[in-house]
Scaffold this active site. Structure first.
Site, PDB file in Angstrom:
ATOM      1  N   PHE A 150       0.813  -1.219   0.000  1.00 54.98           N
ATOM      2  CA  PHE A 150       0.000   0.000   0.000  1.00 54.98           C
ATOM      3  C   PHE A 150       0.849   1.273   0.000  1.00 54.98           C
ATOM      4  CE2 PHE A 150       0.887   0.008   4.563  1.00 54.98           C
ATOM      5  CZ  PHE A 150       1.007   1.371   4.816  1.00 54.98           C
ATOM      6  N   LYS A 174      -1.144  -7.163  -9.161  1.00 54.96           N
ATOM      7  CA  LYS A 174      -2.153  -7.099  -8.099  1.00 54.96           C
ATOM      8  C   LYS A 174      -1.714  -6.025  -7.108  1.00 54.96           C
ATOM      9  CE  LYS A 174      -2.788  -8.460  -4.148  1.00 54.96           C
ATOM     10  NZ  LYS A 174      -3.496  -7.270  -3.621  1.00 54.96           N
ATOM     11  N   GLU A 177      -4.916  -3.787  -1.822  1.00 58.02           N
ATOM     12  CA  GLU A 177      -6.362  -3.553  -1.770  1.00 58.02           C
ATOM     13  C   GLU A 177      -6.698  -2.281  -0.980  1.00 58.02           C
ATOM     14  OE1 GLU A 177      -4.518  -5.811  -0.354  1.00 58.02           O
ATOM     15  OE2 GLU A 177      -5.577  -7.027   1.145  1.00 58.02           O
ATOM     16  N   SER A 227       5.350  -6.875   3.502  1.00 58.33           N
ATOM     17  CA  SER A 227       5.931  -7.161   4.816  1.00 58.33           C
ATOM     18  C   SER A 227       6.712  -8.476   4.775  1.00 58.33           C
ATOM     19  CB  SER A 227       4.811  -7.234   5.852  1.00 58.33           C
ATOM     20  OG  SER A 227       3.898  -8.249   5.470  1.00 58.33           O
ATOM     21  N   CYS A 282       9.387   2.096   3.339  1.00 59.28           N
ATOM     22  CA  CYS A 282      10.303   0.991   3.652  1.00 59.28           C
ATOM     23  C   CYS A 282      11.712   1.500   3.887  1.00 59.28           C
ATOM     24  CB  CYS A 282      10.301  -0.019   2.522  1.00 59.28           C
ATOM     25  SG  CYS A 282      10.784   0.729   0.970  1.00 59.28           S
TER      26      CYS A 282
HETATM   27  P1  NAD Z   1       1.550  -6.551   3.153  1.00 57.14           P
HETATM   28  O1  NAD Z   1       2.596  -7.602   3.274  1.00 57.14           O
HETATM   29  O2  NAD Z   1       0.427  -6.554   4.123  1.00 57.14           O
HETATM   30  O3  NAD Z   1       0.869  -6.600   1.703  1.00 57.14           O
HETATM   31  C1  NAD Z   1       1.634  -6.619   0.519  1.00 57.14           C
HETATM   32  C2  NAD Z   1       0.838  -7.332  -0.557  1.00 57.14           C
HETATM   33  O4  NAD Z   1       0.606  -8.680  -0.148  1.00 57.14           O
HETATM   34  C3  NAD Z   1      -0.519  -6.706  -0.825  1.00 57.14           C
HETATM   35  O5  NAD Z   1      -0.765  -6.699  -2.214  1.00 57.14           O
HETATM   36  C4  NAD Z   1      -1.481  -7.630  -0.088  1.00 57.14           C
HETATM   37  O6  NAD Z   1      -2.746  -7.710  -0.713  1.00 57.14           O
HETATM   38  C5  NAD Z   1      -0.782  -8.966  -0.149  1.00 57.14           C
HETATM   39  N1  NAD Z   1      -1.072  -9.797   1.016  1.00 57.14           N
HETATM   40  C6  NAD Z   1      -1.349  -9.392   2.278  1.00 57.14           C
HETATM   41  N2  NAD Z   1      -1.551 -10.447   3.095  1.00 57.14           N
HETATM   42  C7  NAD Z   1      -1.406 -11.547   2.335  1.00 57.14           C
HETATM   43  C8  NAD Z   1      -1.483 -12.949   2.607  1.00 57.14           C
HETATM   44  N3  NAD Z   1      -1.760 -13.413   3.838  1.00 57.14           N
HETATM   45  N4  NAD Z   1      -1.264 -13.807   1.601  1.00 57.14           N
HETATM   46  C9  NAD Z   1      -0.972 -13.355   0.357  1.00 57.14           C
HETATM   47  N5  NAD Z   1      -0.883 -12.033   0.050  1.00 57.14           N
HETATM   48  C10 NAD Z   1      -1.086 -11.142   1.010  1.00 57.14           C
HETATM   49  O7  NAD Z   1       2.319  -5.138   3.164  1.00 57.14           O
HETATM   50  P2  NAD Z   1       1.694  -3.689   3.207  1.00 57.14           P
HETATM   51  O8  NAD Z   1       1.142  -3.443   4.569  1.00 57.14           O
HETATM   52  O9  NAD Z   1       0.830  -3.456   2.038  1.00 57.14           O
HETATM   53  O10 NAD Z   1       3.013  -2.819   2.995  1.00 57.14           O
HETATM   54  C11 NAD Z   1       3.874  -2.438   4.035  1.00 57.14           C
HETATM   55  C12 NAD Z   1       5.049  -3.381   4.138  1.00 57.14           C
HETATM   56  O11 NAD Z   1       5.763  -3.404   2.900  1.00 57.14           O
HETATM   57  C13 NAD Z   1       6.062  -2.935   5.170  1.00 57.14           C
HETATM   58  O12 NAD Z   1       6.516  -4.076   5.854  1.00 57.14           O
HETATM   59  C14 NAD Z   1       7.179  -2.314   4.346  1.00 57.14           C
HETATM   60  O13 NAD Z   1       8.460  -2.324   4.950  1.00 57.14           O
HETATM   61  C15 NAD Z   1       7.151  -3.195   3.142  1.00 57.14           C
HETATM   62  N6  NAD Z   1       7.767  -2.557   1.997  1.00 57.14           N
HETATM   63  C16 NAD Z   1       9.004  -2.990   1.633  1.00 57.14           C
HETATM   64  C17 NAD Z   1       9.647  -2.395   0.568  1.00 57.14           C
HETATM   65  C18 NAD Z   1      10.999  -2.860   0.153  1.00 57.14           C
HETATM   66  O14 NAD Z   1      11.485  -2.393  -0.859  1.00 57.14           O
HETATM   67  N7  NAD Z   1      11.653  -3.765   0.851  1.00 57.14           N
HETATM   68  C19 NAD Z   1       9.030  -1.359  -0.132  1.00 57.14           C
HETATM   69  C20 NAD Z   1       7.754  -0.952   0.264  1.00 57.14           C
HETATM   70  C21 NAD Z   1       7.134  -1.566   1.332  1.00 57.14           C
END
Ligand code: NAD
Length: 499
Positions: A150, A174, A177, A227, A282
């Site tokens: 997000f 994808k 959401e 994450s 991040c």
């Molecule tokens: P998230 O892990 O909750 O979601 C990321 C994606 O995974 C979304 O598209 C979501 O729909 C999907 N997702 C969520 N739960 C899932 C599940 N149980 N099974 C399959 N898919 C699932 O992350 P977020 O809250 O959207 O973003 C924040 C996180 O992203 C933070 O931890 C941040 O550090 C990380 N991030 C990392 C970088 C990097 O370059 N390393 C860059 C941006 C964000």
């Protein structure tokens, strides 16, 4: 008023059956603004099949044709970035200038991909054996999947999509959401830029859609950002299904401030990198490692700057920081503030109190928060909070600081603040982190380098964009060719050797 937000099957909005849905909020007001379709596995399958057909045609498109589309897309994105930024403010909550900033960083990747003729050059060796030449060609994978978080609804998709398309692949993305609309707007620009129908597709959804992409045999690769627990899951399931996977995970970025640092520069940097985008980056700095001899002074200067920050709705003039993305996330971050107080950290600035500009009382706001004397066993230190909460940990000196950074399971970004070139050089060489800043708090690499962390911040070995991105989105074929001179060696069952 709420709008329906749905998938894009190539150039068209999805008109098939809608199943489950989820709500999209304006974080500044707490209101529901959109109802999002969540794809089931049949919907994902239909979109992947369409992408697979388109990938065959696009993979054969000339480099000249691809270049034209990329340049046209670059112009359109530049011209329309204001509209996309407004969408990001409305669904993510970050400020308008910050939203423009993320699109500008994405544009840099588009500009890198515009050099497709240069980046897709293979190698060529003349006459490796008598009358034999050897060369390599870079070929597309087919359908590639992108799953984005997000916090950068435009930039993270743009880390992957332009490079994947330049390399001749079709994309199924994808988005998160929580703020899904920016990617739909970007997809429409690809259509306008002349990309053939079916090459760029958007599937909205949650775990069900992600699992369908991970398992689908026609999806050849997955580029994930999110994450750490989900990154690990996506990596393991994707690899088990035979795909190549790059899964970028979470972060806990430390900034080490040595006694000889310019403390005004360090305080500015800590505030900018700690509270920009409400800490939902991040590459945000979440821990300041202050050497004890300058710690009091540094904390004083950070707190003084925080008093000047204005929190509010992202379109309001003069607002520095917006709300958090959802009520659930706000509650989680507030829970960490309470845990920090209970664990005995010194709460220097309490973001749970104070006013914000614009939005409404139901907005998901937490003001900038500063803890001092945080210890490594506290949850505000061990966990990625992903909110406007900055922790100062006092250290005896350089060695203790680097030890804490290296002991941390995350390894996304880090920074050192010092005027000692020798210390900076030693730091850049020995620290166990993927992206390093020297007097720069958010060392996000340029598009022609590659973005990626170490340790639990990346599963897989390939970073995003730059030549690592090109490597990820292509398969190399090595060709050995002999054009006769009809003399040849006749039958010989021995292993080929060169002469
Ligand atoms: P998230 O892990 O909750 O979601 C990321 C994606 O995974 C979304 O598209 C979501 O729909 C999907 N997702 C969520 N739960 C899932 C599940 N149980 N099974 C399959 N898919 C699932 O992350 P977020 O809250 O959207 O973003 C924040 C996180 O992203 C933070 O931890 C941040 O550090 C990380 N991030 C990392 C970088 C990097 O370059 N390393 C860059 C941006 C964000």
């Amino acid at each position: 008023m709420t709008t329906r937000i749905t998938h894009r099957l190539g150039h068209a909005s999805w008109t098939g059956p809608a199943g489950r849905t989820s709500e999209v909020f304006n974080p500044a007001t707490g209101e529901v603004t959109g109802i999002l379709d969540l794809a089931d596995s049949e919907t994902v399958d239909a979109i992947v099949r369409r992408a697979d057909e388109a990938a065959r045609e696009w993979g054969n498109a000339s480099i000249a044709k691809r270049t034209k589309v990329l340049f046209a897309f670059r112009e359109l994105l530049e011209a329309r970035k204001g509209e996309i930024a407004r969408t990001i403010v409305a669904e993510h909550g970050k400020t308008y200038p910050d939203a423009i900033g993320e699109i500008n960083r994405g544009l840099e990747v588009v500009e890198f991909a515009c050099g497709v003729g240069q980046i897709l050059k293979g190698g060529f060796s003349d006459n490796v054996s008598t009358d034999v030449d050897a060369y390599s060609i870079l070929q597309p994978l087919g359908v590639v999947g992108v799953i984005s978080p997000f916090n950068f609804p435009a930039m993270v998709p743009l880390w992957f999509v332009p490079v994947a398309i330049a390399c001749g692949n079709a994309v199924v993305i994808k988005p998160s959401e929580k703020d899904p609309s920016a990617v739909n707007e970007i997809a429409a620009l690809w259509e306008e830029a002349g990309l053939p129908d079916g090459v760029m597709n958007v599937v909205h959804g949650d775990k069900e859609a992600v699992d369908a992409l991970l398992d689908h045999p026609r999806v050849r690769s997955i580029s994930f950002v999110g994450s750490t627990p989900i990154a690990r899951y996506v990596y393991e399931r994707g690899v088990a299904a035979g795909k190549r996977v790059q899964a970028l995970g979470g972060a806990k970025n430390h900034m080490l401030v040595l006694p000889d640092a310019d403390l005004d520069l360090a305080a500015d940097a800590a505030v900018n990198a700690g509270f920009g985008a409400a800490g939902e980056r991040c590459m945000a700095i979440s821990v300041v490692l202050a050497v004890e001899s300058i710690a009091d002074e540094l904390v004083t200067r950070i707190a003084a700057r925080m008093a000047r920050l204005r929190t509010g709705e992202g379109n309001e003039d003069g607002v520095d920081m917006g709300p958090l993305v959802t009520r659930q996330h706000l509650d989680k971050v507030r829970g960490y503030v309470e845990a920090g107080v209970a664990a005995g950290a010194t709460l220097v600035v309490d973001g749970r109190e104070g006013e914000w500009q614009g939005g409404s009382k139901d907005g998901f706001f937490l003001l900038p928060t500063l803890f001092d004397r945080v210890r490594p066993e506290m949850s505000i230190y061990t966990d990625e909070i992903f909110g406007p909460v900055l922790s100062v940990v006092r250290v005896a000196g350089y060695e203790e600081g680097v030890r804490l950074i290296d002991d941390n399971p995350f390894g996304n970004g880090t920074a050192i603040f010092t005027n000692d070139g020798g210390a900076a050089r030693r730091f850049q060489r020995e620290v166990q982190v993927g992206m390093v800043g020297i007097n720069v708090p958010i060392p996000t690499p340029m598009a022609y380098y590659s973005f990626g962390g170490w340790k639990h911040s990346l599963f897989g070995d390939t970073h995003a964009h730059g030549m690592e991105g090109v490597h990820f989105f292509t398969r190399t074929k090595a060709v050995t060719a002999r054009w006769l001179d009809p003399s040849h060696g006749g039958l010989n069952l021995g292993f080929p050797q060169n002469d």
